[in-house]
Design an enzyme around this catalytic site. Sequence first.
Site, PDB file in Angstrom:
ATOM      1  N   ASP A  98       0.826  -1.132   0.073  1.00  0.00           N
ATOM      2  CA  ASP A  98      -0.028  -0.111  -0.074  1.00  0.00           C
ATOM      3  C   ASP A  98       0.837   1.336   0.027  1.00  0.00           C
ATOM      4  OD1 ASP A  98      -2.052   2.045   0.494  1.00  0.00           O
ATOM      5  OD2 ASP A  98      -3.213   0.577   1.289  1.00  0.00           O
ATOM      6  N   HIS A 100      -0.246   4.541   0.082  1.00  0.00           N
ATOM      7  CA  HIS A 100      -1.037   5.740   0.654  1.00  0.00           C
ATOM      8  C   HIS A 100      -0.294   6.310   1.670  1.00  0.00           C
ATOM      9  CE1 HIS A 100      -3.738   3.866  -2.139  1.00  0.00           C
ATOM     10  NE2 HIS A 100      -4.028   4.895  -2.312  1.00  0.00           N
TER      11      HIS A 100
END
Lengths: 211, 445
Positions: A98, A100
């Site tokens: 991920d 983000h």
Amino acid sequence: MSGDFVNLLADLKEEEVLKLTKQRLDSKEDPLKILEDARKGMEIVGKRFAGGEYFLPELVFSGELLAQVTNIVKPHLTGAGIQQKKIGKVVIGTVAGDIHDIGLNIVDFMLDVNGFEVTNLGVDVPIEKFVKAMQETKAPVLGLSGFLTPAFDAMKETVEALEKAGLRKNIKIMIGGGQMDDEVCKYAKADAFGKDAMAAVTLTKQWYGVK
Amino acid sequence: MARPWAELSPEEKREERFKRWLSPPGVTFASPQAEKVYKERVTRFIKAFTLQKPDRVPVILPSMGLYAARYAGTNLATVMYDYDELKRAWRKVLHDFADADSYVPPVLVPPGPPLETMDYKLYKWPGHGLSTSTLSYQAVEGEYMKPDEYDALIRDPSDFWLRTYMPRVFGALKGFTNLPAWTAFQEIVTADFLSFANPEVQAGLQALMKAGMETLKWIMAVGEVAAEATAMGFPGVMSALAKAPFDTIGDTLRGTQGVMMDMFQRPQKLHEAMERIVPIAINNALSSVATAAAPIVMMPLHKGADTFMSVKQYETFYWPTFKKVVMAFVNEGIVPILFAEGSYNKRLDIIGDFPKGSVAWYFDQTDIFEAKKKIGDRCCIMGNVPTSLVMTGTPQQVKEHCRKLIEVCGKGGGYVLAGGATVDEGNPENMRAMIAAAKEYGVYK
């Protein structure tokens, strides 16, 4: 002058803050005092964010103001800066797979203005890197961030790896971000889910036993 | 004689588009039964969207994006490159979930080869910046437009895209910064073609041609599955994507950090740029809808969510240009599905301001019971079985949650049962539980 500066920064008055920074330097004020005031201003920003008066745009912009003030003050600093006394250490990072980091960086900011020493491992952090950071920093609190659903498993695996390394019992783990909730917290065997950056601060303070 | 399109009212246009959706030109159904089921499905959606009571609550499963890859035992890294595997995986979902109400062919699976040919930098995908086992692709946050480039964007968006934005996000097009503006070609041509002799420009043009041919292979595979799904009686449920202008600036051009700074440092430029994006967002989507059967535009909304900005900032920066885009679709007889990612609890007093029965709000984490109360009499609402429940819960828990949703939100019609965000993996029985719940609890009498 000092009080004005703190409030102007907290109110995000860019022009005035920068003008006043220069004035204070011109009048030979201690640059460290200016930075200390900037920190106080940021603390107010953090409080307003926590109170729902400020949102992400204000946070981002205050960070920019702080950077500008610091850049102006820096050349005037002689010797080592003062190290503000920190409550304790926290490690945070976005789990493997991920990339983000918006939420992650808000948590970083909020923990920092609330007096914690934050080790931010960044995004797409491999499990081993979390384990290593917990060993090295000996931080008792870990924050796992994730936006997407694959983060469910990455969080679970990270917690399991900490268990395997014999570190789990000494660490409180909080999760947050995007699609995370209490269900995922149970699934990943973390200690708590926080719905926003303020929750991260509340949890950390609670675990540290400070008010 | 039929009246000219431009003279029809929005409602009349929508009727025409619905007719076309119900009887799509050029489609041969596999059987009369398939055609019957197709019409039933379309009617079910049309009624829900327009605030009527369908035969029962329609369902859109949260497995419509990339789920098929993992479900069929492969992964995204494979199906982005191997189109036989792509077709196999998506066909498996098509046939295994034949009793669902909708199906999305692999249009959301980006083809790997053209992305590589173009050296795309805006995204990371499995095997390309992300581990091969990752099940999704992800955008790379960045400042792809500098703060002092607003004027260039506002003056001529297409030119800005061609000569500034595209060379930044496509490594293969870095030479395009050397191109002249197309508007330079006027009257007698002399040295105007010279920049096309530049080796970097030529390499960019060749890369585009190669990417085009590679995309052709992908679209053949996607089209094959899509045609099969329609023949089986599955209507398309979205024909185009569109974004809110604030998101185009915030996601695509300036990045989150950048756009939020602009709200303070250059709000006027930001407003001007968003206004400039409005007709572009509208026309991009309209041209996609023109060639498809379903009169539906999906709008995934990002940076207007509760946690991103205050209500006042939402009203000032996000809502006005977003509403213009939505209303343009409504006036063209198209149903916009407004997908509110994250939560919109603090927006519920604002977002119902559309003509009755003209838009559908699709909620992710918003309190949907509150939404039903506040906007349910004006807008169709969709959602929102929690993603975490779909991924980690049991089929019984999912079914029970759906029952509550149907009882409260389904009341009086105007509701579509759906997930929150899409899922890339998870127990297929949980998807079946959603279908079962709609059939068991969602029938209108």
